[in-house]
Scaffold this active site. Sequence first.
Site, PDB file in Angstrom:
ATOM      1  N   GLY A 127       0.612  -1.589   0.298  1.00 36.51           N
ATOM      2  CA  GLY A 127       0.426   0.076  -0.003  1.00 36.51           C
ATOM      3  C   GLY A 127       0.566   0.907  -0.027  1.00 36.51           C
ATOM      4  O   GLY A 127       1.251   2.021   0.766  1.00 36.51           O
ATOM      5  N   TYR A 128       1.463   1.568  -1.243  1.00 37.20           N
ATOM      6  CA  TYR A 128       2.524   2.893  -1.376  1.00 37.20           C
ATOM      7  C   TYR A 128       1.848   3.744  -2.274  1.00 37.20           C
ATOM      8  O   TYR A 128       0.725   4.818  -2.022  1.00 37.20           O
ATOM      9  CB  TYR A 128       3.302   2.857  -2.167  1.00 37.20           C
ATOM     10  CG  TYR A 128       4.399   2.078  -0.529  1.00 37.20           C
ATOM     11  CD1 TYR A 128       4.682   1.167   0.220  1.00 37.20           C
ATOM     12  CD2 TYR A 128       6.119   1.856  -1.547  1.00 37.20           C
ATOM     13  CE1 TYR A 128       5.109   1.178   1.119  1.00 37.20           C
ATOM     14  CE2 TYR A 128       6.853   2.247  -0.300  1.00 37.20           C
ATOM     15  CZ  TYR A 128       7.055   1.315   0.677  1.00 37.20           C
ATOM     16  OH  TYR A 128       7.920   1.207   1.625  1.00 37.20           O
ATOM     17  N   SER A 129       1.386   3.254  -3.451  1.00 39.33           N
ATOM     18  CA  SER A 129       0.806   4.472  -4.045  1.00 39.33           C
ATOM     19  C   SER A 129      -0.925   4.944  -3.941  1.00 39.33           C
ATOM     20  O   SER A 129      -1.528   4.500  -4.009  1.00 39.33           O
ATOM     21  CB  SER A 129       1.313   4.127  -5.864  1.00 39.33           C
ATOM     22  OG  SER A 129       1.743   4.179  -6.372  1.00 39.33           O
ATOM     23  N   GLU A 244      12.819  -3.248  -4.450  1.00 41.06           N
ATOM     24  CA  GLU A 244      11.274  -3.723  -5.036  1.00 41.06           C
ATOM     25  C   GLU A 244      12.627  -2.944  -6.699  1.00 41.06           C
ATOM     26  O   GLU A 244      11.917  -4.006  -7.637  1.00 41.06           O
ATOM     27  CB  GLU A 244      10.068  -2.854  -4.695  1.00 41.06           C
ATOM     28  CG  GLU A 244       9.289  -2.925  -6.351  1.00 41.06           C
ATOM     29  CD  GLU A 244       8.424  -1.299  -6.161  1.00 41.06           C
ATOM     30  OE1 GLU A 244       7.188  -1.483  -6.287  1.00 41.06           O
ATOM     31  OE2 GLU A 244       8.080  -0.857  -4.726  1.00 41.06           O
ATOM     32  N   GLU A 385      11.305   8.451 -15.105  1.00 37.67           N
ATOM     33  CA  GLU A 385      11.388  10.023 -15.702  1.00 37.67           C
ATOM     34  C   GLU A 385      12.172  10.588 -13.743  1.00 37.67           C
ATOM     35  O   GLU A 385      13.017  10.916 -13.836  1.00 37.67           O
ATOM     36  CB  GLU A 385      10.662  11.001 -15.933  1.00 37.67           C
ATOM     37  CG  GLU A 385      10.596  10.452 -17.809  1.00 37.67           C
ATOM     38  CD  GLU A 385       9.224   9.515 -17.679  1.00 37.67           C
ATOM     39  OE1 GLU A 385       8.756   9.405 -18.455  1.00 37.67           O
ATOM     40  OE2 GLU A 385       8.644   8.911 -16.767  1.00 37.67           O
TER      41      GLU A 385
END
Length: 398
Positions: A127-129, A244, A385
Site C-alpha cells: 500500500g504505497y501509491s 523493489e 523520469e
Amino acid sequence: MDLHYTEEEQAFRTKVREWLAENLPHALSEKIRLGKRLTKADYELWHRLLNERGWLAQNWPREYGGAEWNAVQRQIFEEESCLANAPHIVPFGPTMLGPVLLAFGSEEQKRHYLPRILNGEDWWCQGYSEPGAGSDLAAIKTTAMRDGDHYVVNGQKTWTTLGQHADWIFCLVRTDPGAKKQEGISFLLIDMKTPGITVRPITLIDGDAEVNEVFFDDVRVPVANRVGEENKGWTYAKYLLTHERTNITGVGFSTATLKALKSTAAQVQSGGRPLSQNPLFAARMAQVEIDLMAMTTTNLRVVSAASKGRAPGAESSMLKVKGSRIRQELTSLMRRAFGPDAMPFQNDYLEGGDNLDALGPENAASAAPTYFNMRKLSIFGGTNEVQRTIITKTMLGL
C-alpha cells in the site's frame, strides 16, 4: 549470452536445473510457456514447493528460514527458473516486507510475521501509491490518527498488485499531517479483513485485473502493527523501494525471453529467409543482448553489495530504468516476430461461440498481451523520469 562462472557456481546451476526438472509441475510450466494467467492457487503451490526446499526467502538469514544465497546464486536461480518456465515468486512478503522486518522490525514482529510469510499463512500486498502520490510518493494523504492503542486509518491506495488475494497490506500512512512531506510518515501492517477496508479491481490494457484500489474508512489498526518508530516510515519505505526496483530489473525474465526470441526469429520467415537474417531485426536483437549483458553484470554488483548489508541506492534506480527498457524492447521484438499471429484471434467468437483459442503458433497469442502489460514498467516502482532525476542528483551531483 555467457558470463564466466566458477566451478562452484556452475555446480549450483546444475543443482537448481535438476531440482526444477524434477519438481516444477508440468501443468504450471505450460501455463507460463503459453502466457496464460496464473491463479492464486498456482502461486501458492509454487510458494509452498520453494519453501519446502528452503529456496523461497533467498536473501534472508538462515536463522529466520532463509536460503542466505549470495548475489550470483540468486541470479542463477532466477535465470534457470525463467528458462524452465517457472512462476515468479510473489515478492511482497519474501522479497520486500521480509527485509524491512529483518532490518527495522521488533523481535516480536520478526517471530510472528516471518514464519507466516514462509509457510504461506499470510499473502501480502503493498500500500504505497495513491491518486496524486505515485512518483511523488512522499505526497501521500492517507492518514493514521492515534486513538489510544490504535491508529484510525482513512484514505485510498491505488495500483495495489494482487490485492484481491491479500490477507495483509503494508502501508505508508501520514501520522503527522503538519510535518514536511518526507516526515510524519509511518509504516503500518494492516489486516485486510479489518472492517472498513474495500478492494476494487482495475482492469489493465491487456484485459487483466491484477491491480486494485484499496479504500480505508475508519480502519482501526493496533499501534503494535507499526514497524519501527512513528513518523520514521519514509526511511523504511526507501529501503523497501531499493529492493523493489532492483527486483524489477528482471534479468531472468529477459534472459529467457531473449532465448525464446532467438528461437522464434530463426523459425519465422521474412522475405524468403529467417527473420533472424533480416539486418534491421538482427541489429535490434544484438543491441538488446549487449544491453542485457551489461545490465546483468551491474545487477550482480548491486545485489552483492545489498547482501552485505548495504542497501542499494541510486544504482537501483539505474537498474530499474535499464531493466524496464530491456524488457519492453524484448516483448516488442517478440510481438513483431510473430506479426499478425500475435493478435489474439477469436475465430470461434465470429461464429457465435465463446472459444478464444488463438490461430498460428501456440505461444503467439500471449505476445501482444505481454507487450501491453510490460508498458507499465515505465511507471511501475517509480517512473523512469523520476529515477533519472535521482540518478542525476545522487550520482552525477547535478
